[in-house]
Design a protein around this motif. Structure first.
Motif, short mmCIF file in Angstrom:
data_model
loop_
_atom_site.label_atom_id
_atom_site.label_comp_id
_atom_site.label_asym_id
_atom_site.label_seq_id
_atom_site.Cartn_x
_atom_site.Cartn_y
_atom_site.Cartn_z
N GLN A 67 -5.13 4.40 -3.56
CA GLN A 67 -4.38 3.46 -2.75
C GLN A 67 -5.08 2.12 -2.83
OE1 GLN A 67 -6.03 6.09 -0.78
NE2 GLN A 67 -7.77 4.73 -0.59
N ALA A 68 -4.57 1.14 -2.10
CA ALA A 68 -5.20 -0.18 -2.08
C ALA A 68 -5.89 -0.41 -0.75
CB ALA A 68 -4.15 -1.27 -2.30
N THR A 97 -2.07 12.05 -3.90
CA THR A 97 -3.12 12.02 -2.89
C THR A 97 -2.52 12.28 -1.51
OG1 THR A 97 -4.30 10.36 -4.19
CG2 THR A 97 -4.99 10.64 -1.90
N THR A 98 -3.15 13.15 -0.71
CA THR A 98 -2.67 13.43 0.64
C THR A 98 -3.20 12.36 1.59
OG1 THR A 98 -4.58 14.78 1.26
CG2 THR A 98 -2.75 15.88 0.12
N PRO A 99 -2.54 12.17 2.74
CA PRO A 99 -3.04 11.20 3.72
C PRO A 99 -4.48 11.48 4.15
CG PRO A 99 -0.80 11.82 4.26
CD PRO A 99 -1.23 12.72 3.13
N GLY A 100 -4.85 12.75 4.29
CA GLY A 100 -6.22 13.08 4.68
C GLY A 100 -7.23 12.67 3.62
N GLN A 101 -6.92 12.91 2.37
CA GLN A 101 -7.81 12.51 1.28
C GLN A 101 -7.93 10.99 1.21
OE1 GLN A 101 -5.62 14.50 -1.82
NE2 GLN A 101 -7.03 16.25 -1.89
N ALA A 102 -6.78 10.31 1.34
CA ALA A 102 -6.79 8.84 1.29
C ALA A 102 -7.57 8.26 2.46
CB ALA A 102 -5.35 8.33 1.30
N LEU A 103 -7.49 8.89 3.62
CA LEU A 103 -8.23 8.42 4.79
C LEU A 103 -9.73 8.44 4.52
CD1 LEU A 103 -8.31 7.56 7.79
CD2 LEU A 103 -8.35 10.00 8.36
N VAL A 104 -10.23 9.53 3.94
CA VAL A 104 -11.66 9.64 3.64
C VAL A 104 -12.06 8.58 2.62
CG1 VAL A 104 -13.45 11.11 2.66
CG2 VAL A 104 -11.73 12.09 4.19
N VAL A 105 -11.22 8.36 1.61
CA VAL A 105 -11.51 7.34 0.60
C VAL A 105 -11.61 5.97 1.24
CG1 VAL A 105 -10.63 6.14 -1.44
CG2 VAL A 105 -10.52 8.64 -1.30
N GLU A 106 -10.65 5.65 2.12
CA GLU A 106 -10.65 4.35 2.80
C GLU A 106 -11.91 4.17 3.64
OE1 GLU A 106 -8.94 1.55 3.02
OE2 GLU A 106 -7.57 2.09 1.40
N ILE A 107 -12.31 5.22 4.35
CA ILE A 107 -13.51 5.13 5.19
C ILE A 107 -14.74 4.82 4.34
CG2 ILE A 107 -15.09 6.47 6.66
CD1 ILE A 107 -12.63 7.94 7.75
N ILE A 108 -14.90 5.54 3.23
CA ILE A 108 -16.08 5.36 2.38
C ILE A 108 -16.08 3.99 1.71
CG2 ILE A 108 -17.27 6.19 0.31
CD1 ILE A 108 -16.30 9.02 1.05
N ASN A 125 0.81 -1.21 0.00
CA ASN A 125 0.00 0.00 0.00
C ASN A 125 0.85 1.27 0.00
OD1 ASN A 125 -2.36 -1.43 0.04
ND2 ASN A 125 -2.66 -1.28 2.24
N ALA A 126 0.45 2.22 -0.80
CA ALA A 126 1.10 3.52 -0.86
C ALA A 126 0.13 4.50 -1.48
CB ALA A 126 2.39 3.45 -1.67
N LEU A 127 0.37 5.78 -1.28
CA LEU A 127 -0.49 6.80 -1.87
C LEU A 127 -0.06 7.08 -3.30
CD1 LEU A 127 -0.79 9.34 1.09
CD2 LEU A 127 -2.19 7.34 0.56
N ASN A 128 -1.05 7.24 -4.17
CA ASN A 128 -0.78 7.48 -5.59
C ASN A 128 -1.36 8.81 -6.05
OD1 ASN A 128 0.36 4.88 -5.84
ND2 ASN A 128 -1.67 3.99 -6.12
N ASN A 129 -0.87 9.30 -7.18
CA ASN A 129 -1.43 10.48 -7.86
C ASN A 129 -1.52 11.71 -6.95
OD1 ASN A 129 -1.78 8.94 -10.21
ND2 ASN A 129 -3.77 8.21 -9.52
N PRO A 184 4.76 1.68 7.82
CA PRO A 184 4.42 2.14 9.16
C PRO A 184 3.92 3.57 9.21
CG PRO A 184 6.73 1.46 9.02
CD PRO A 184 6.14 1.28 7.67
N ASN A 185 4.39 4.45 8.31
CA ASN A 185 3.96 5.85 8.34
C ASN A 185 2.58 6.04 7.72
OD1 ASN A 185 4.97 5.17 5.82
ND2 ASN A 185 5.57 7.25 5.32
N MET A 186 1.98 4.98 7.21
CA MET A 186 0.66 5.05 6.60
C MET A 186 -0.39 4.36 7.46
SD MET A 186 0.58 6.74 3.65
CE MET A 186 1.42 7.96 4.66
N TRP A 187 -0.08 4.11 8.72
CA TRP A 187 -1.02 3.35 9.58
C TRP A 187 -2.36 4.07 9.73
CZ3 TRP A 187 -3.15 5.43 13.96
CH2 TRP A 187 -2.55 6.59 14.45
N LEU A 188 -2.33 5.38 9.74
CA LEU A 188 -3.59 6.13 9.89
C LEU A 188 -4.52 5.88 8.71
CD1 LEU A 188 -5.25 8.24 11.44
CD2 LEU A 188 -4.10 10.00 10.11
#
Length: 255
Positions: free
Chosen positions: A180-181, A126-137, A120-124, A190-194
């Motif tokens: 992301q995946a 994408t900020t961690p905050g944006q990715a977090l919302v995507v993961e939640i939805i 897993n990693a952020l693509n395009n 580890p830095n993407m745990w959130l």
């Protein structure tokens, strides 16, 4: 609590969670590797994950429920559907299975192809905050589909739960792969745990609270809910089955 874990059915369920997660990770990550002859497309990856889940749910759903995801297991616990010990052992089995699946894939792929095993990693950008919302939805819609399609209280023809869940996973990946995946059991950064742990677990738990406590609540007293958490709960159907078995045993026992 010992009543639940000291059974063959419990051991089988935990083993199945390990095995199904191993297979799921092996197939999913294998579909996302960058083979020199044919780079994977988003559609290919999404179908691989979705079809893998659908197949595994069909094969093992009647044994363990085929959660194959720590977020789903934790959400079932939050919804008061499984015990604490089952939750704990399922999550451990899923994590070990994910590591084993990734390890096997690492061993059977050439070095120039395996890369970082599509972790897993952020693509395009994408900020961690944006990715977090995507993961939640995305995890919210997956968990809601699982709860609804496997709810024994639904009447009539509700279709094939395995197909519904597989399609839900595929839909999530069609959107999520660009960002992301999905799935905390696959996360290695580890830095993407959130993003990859808190996001999926929060999304699944929100779906659990909405489905099991607001939309389609169970009418149960507190003692029954505590019994479920402890793993000692017996439904009326189970109690009747055991009563019939005891009755038959008494009839066959000579005086």
């Amino acid at each position: 609590m010992k009543k639940e874990i000291l059974t063959l059915a419990f051991a089988r369920a935990v083993f199945v969670e390990f095995l199904s997660t191993l297979i799921f990770v092996f197939i999913g990550l294998g579909s996302a590797l960058k083979w020199p002859s044919a780079l994977p497309s988003i559609l290919q990856i999404s179908l691989a994950f979705g079809l893998a889940i659908g197949t595994l749910v069909q094969a093992f759903g009647h044994i363990s429920g085929a959660h194959i995801n720590p977020a789903v297991t934790i959400a079932f616990f939050v919804g008061n559907q499984i015990s604490f010990l089952r939750t704990f052992f399922y999550v451990i089995a899923q994590l070990v299975g994910a590591i084993a699946g990734a390890g096997i894939l690492y061993g059977v792929t050439p070095a120039n192809t395996r890369g970082n095993l599509a972790i897993n990693a952020l693509n395009n950008n994408t900020t961690p905050g944006q990715a977090l919302v995507v993961e939640i939805i995305l995890t919210f819609q997956l968990a809601a589909c699982i709860f609804a399609s496997t709810d024994s209280r639904r009447s009539g023809n509700v279709g094939a739960p395995a197909l519904s869940i597989g399609l839900s996973v595929a839909v999530g990946h069609l959107v999520g792969v660009s960002v992301q995946a999905e799935g905390p059991a696959r996360t290695e950064l580890p830095n993407m745990w959130l993003v990859f742990w808190v996001g999926p677990i929060l999304g699944a738990c929100l779906a659990s609270l909405l489905y099991f406590y607001i939309l389609v609540p169970y009418c149960m007293n507190m003692s029954d809910r505590v019994a479920i958490i402890k793993g000692t709960y017996e439904s009326e159907e189970e109690w009747e089955e055991q009563r019939e078995e005891r009755k038959k045993s008494m009839e066959l026992t000579p005086p």
